[in-house]
Design an enzyme around this catalytic site. Structure first.
Site, PDB file in Angstrom:
ATOM      1  N   ASN A 132       0.846  -1.182   0.000  1.00  0.00           N
ATOM      2  CA  ASN A 132       0.000   0.000   0.000  1.00  0.00           C
ATOM      3  C   ASN A 132       0.884   1.235   0.000  1.00  0.00           C
ATOM      4  O   ASN A 132       1.967   1.239   0.602  1.00  0.00           O
ATOM      5  CB  ASN A 132      -0.916   0.019   1.223  1.00  0.00           C
ATOM      6  CG  ASN A 132      -2.180   0.806   0.993  1.00  0.00           C
ATOM      7  OD1 ASN A 132      -2.310   1.509  -0.012  1.00  0.00           O
ATOM      8  ND2 ASN A 132      -3.117   0.704   1.913  1.00  0.00           N
ATOM      9  N   HIS A 133       0.447   2.285  -0.666  1.00  0.00           N
ATOM     10  CA  HIS A 133       1.207   3.530  -0.694  1.00  0.00           C
ATOM     11  C   HIS A 133       1.115   4.248   0.649  1.00  0.00           C
ATOM     12  O   HIS A 133       0.068   4.260   1.294  1.00  0.00           O
ATOM     13  CB  HIS A 133       0.677   4.457  -1.794  1.00  0.00           C
ATOM     14  CG  HIS A 133       1.073   4.035  -3.175  1.00  0.00           C
ATOM     15  ND1 HIS A 133       2.289   4.353  -3.727  1.00  0.00           N
ATOM     16  CD2 HIS A 133       0.413   3.300  -4.107  1.00  0.00           C
ATOM     17  CE1 HIS A 133       2.359   3.851  -4.956  1.00  0.00           C
ATOM     18  NE2 HIS A 133       1.237   3.199  -5.204  1.00  0.00           N
ATOM     19  N   ARG A 134       2.215   4.844   1.055  1.00  0.00           N
ATOM     20  CA  ARG A 134       2.151   5.813   2.147  1.00  0.00           C
ATOM     21  C   ARG A 134       1.415   7.043   1.638  1.00  0.00           C
ATOM     22  O   ARG A 134       1.477   7.359   0.451  1.00  0.00           O
ATOM     23  CB  ARG A 134       3.564   6.193   2.595  1.00  0.00           C
ATOM     24  CG  ARG A 134       4.433   5.003   3.033  1.00  0.00           C
ATOM     25  CD  ARG A 134       5.861   5.468   3.288  1.00  0.00           C
ATOM     26  NE  ARG A 134       6.777   4.372   3.458  1.00  0.00           N
ATOM     27  CZ  ARG A 134       7.097   3.815   4.628  1.00  0.00           C
ATOM     28  NH1 ARG A 134       6.564   4.302   5.744  1.00  0.00           N
ATOM     29  NH2 ARG A 134       7.947   2.804   4.706  1.00  0.00           N
ATOM     30  N   TYR A 135       0.738   7.769   2.553  1.00  0.00           N
ATOM     31  CA  TYR A 135      -0.065   8.878   2.032  1.00  0.00           C
ATOM     32  C   TYR A 135      -0.223  10.025   3.038  1.00  0.00           C
ATOM     33  O   TYR A 135      -1.313  10.565   3.238  1.00  0.00           O
ATOM     34  CB  TYR A 135      -1.443   8.383   1.569  1.00  0.00           C
ATOM     35  CG  TYR A 135      -2.210   7.548   2.563  1.00  0.00           C
ATOM     36  CD1 TYR A 135      -3.084   8.134   3.488  1.00  0.00           C
ATOM     37  CD2 TYR A 135      -2.087   6.171   2.562  1.00  0.00           C
ATOM     38  CE1 TYR A 135      -3.795   7.369   4.389  1.00  0.00           C
ATOM     39  CE2 TYR A 135      -2.792   5.387   3.455  1.00  0.00           C
ATOM     40  CZ  TYR A 135      -3.652   5.990   4.369  1.00  0.00           C
ATOM     41  OH  TYR A 135      -4.351   5.218   5.251  1.00  0.00           O
ATOM     42  N   VAL A 146       6.179   2.682  -0.464  1.00  0.00           N
ATOM     43  CA  VAL A 146       5.075   1.798  -0.092  1.00  0.00           C
ATOM     44  C   VAL A 146       5.407   1.001   1.163  1.00  0.00           C
ATOM     45  O   VAL A 146       6.574   0.861   1.546  1.00  0.00           O
ATOM     46  CB  VAL A 146       4.730   0.821  -1.241  1.00  0.00           C
ATOM     47  CG1 VAL A 146       4.263   1.580  -2.465  1.00  0.00           C
ATOM     48  CG2 VAL A 146       5.916  -0.077  -1.584  1.00  0.00           C
TER      49      VAL A 146
END
Length: 206
Positions: A132-135, A146
């Site tokens: 999952n991408h960091r955001y 990620v």
């Protein structure tokens, strides 16, 4: 020995059928299966030479599927399993025995990998993405990198068509995920979940 079918048009049509309905590979009559086994042997040898793909026993992998497995990101496919046409599988992915990955599925193991237990069925257009991408808001998402926790499916799990399983999820033995569900949390063994996000619907009969 020439294992090709005398009717080339028949053979090509059967290849297309098997690409999209690969479970039929094991029901071919012995004489008809000779050319299919030779076709698969050649294709699987190519995959193992070009990518870090490990094959144990007799499996079916559509030449129209895309398998990418760099060193350290192996894809393992065990006896009786199949991968259908237009599926995209990026290691690390560990596939148990008698697992069905149908056409147009997408599996990406991220860094931590996807583990699929024996006898699982993953219906067409499903996706399992083990990263999952960091955001955070301070930096553009494209620059944040990620995270990866991994995904695990127990034995005899069924994912309905267009299901999505996000990173970090564990699905217990004999669980069922309904069509078009998005699984964001762990699923207990022997339960049926559905929806977006997926929620408990009922228990699977013993």
């Amino acid at each position: 020995m020439d294992t090709s079918h005398p009717n080339k048009k028949y053979e090509e049509q059967q290849k297309q059928r098997l690409n999209y309905m690969p479970w039929l590979y094991w029901s071919l009559k012995p004489k008809l299966k000779l050319w299919a086994q030779a076709w698969q042997k050649e294709w699987q040898a190519y995959l193992q030479a070009m990518e870090t793909v490990e094959i144990e026993g007799e499996v079916f992998i559509s030449p129209d599927a895309k398998l990418f497995a760099e060193p350290g990101r192996a894809i393992v496919v065990r006896d009786g399993s199949f991968i259908g046409a237009e599926a995209v599988v990026h290691g690390p992915v560990d596939i148990g025995k008698k697992v069905g990955i149908n056409h147009h599925c997408q599996l990406d193991g991220g860094k931590r990998g996807i583990v699929i237990g024996d006898e699982c069925r993953i219906a067409a257009y499903s996706s399992l993405i083990a990263f999952n991408h960091r955001y955070d808001m301070a930096t553009a998402i494209s620059e944040q990198g990620v995270l990866s926790k991994g995904i695990t499916l127990g034995t005899d799990v069924w994912l309905g068509s267009h299901s999505a399983v996000v990173d970090g999820v564990n699905i217990g033995d004999r669980a069922i995920v309904g069509m078009r569900s998005v699984v964001t949390k762990d699923v207990a063994a022997c339960t049926v979940v559905a929806g977006s996000p997926a929620k408990l619907i009922k228990q699977r009969p013993a």
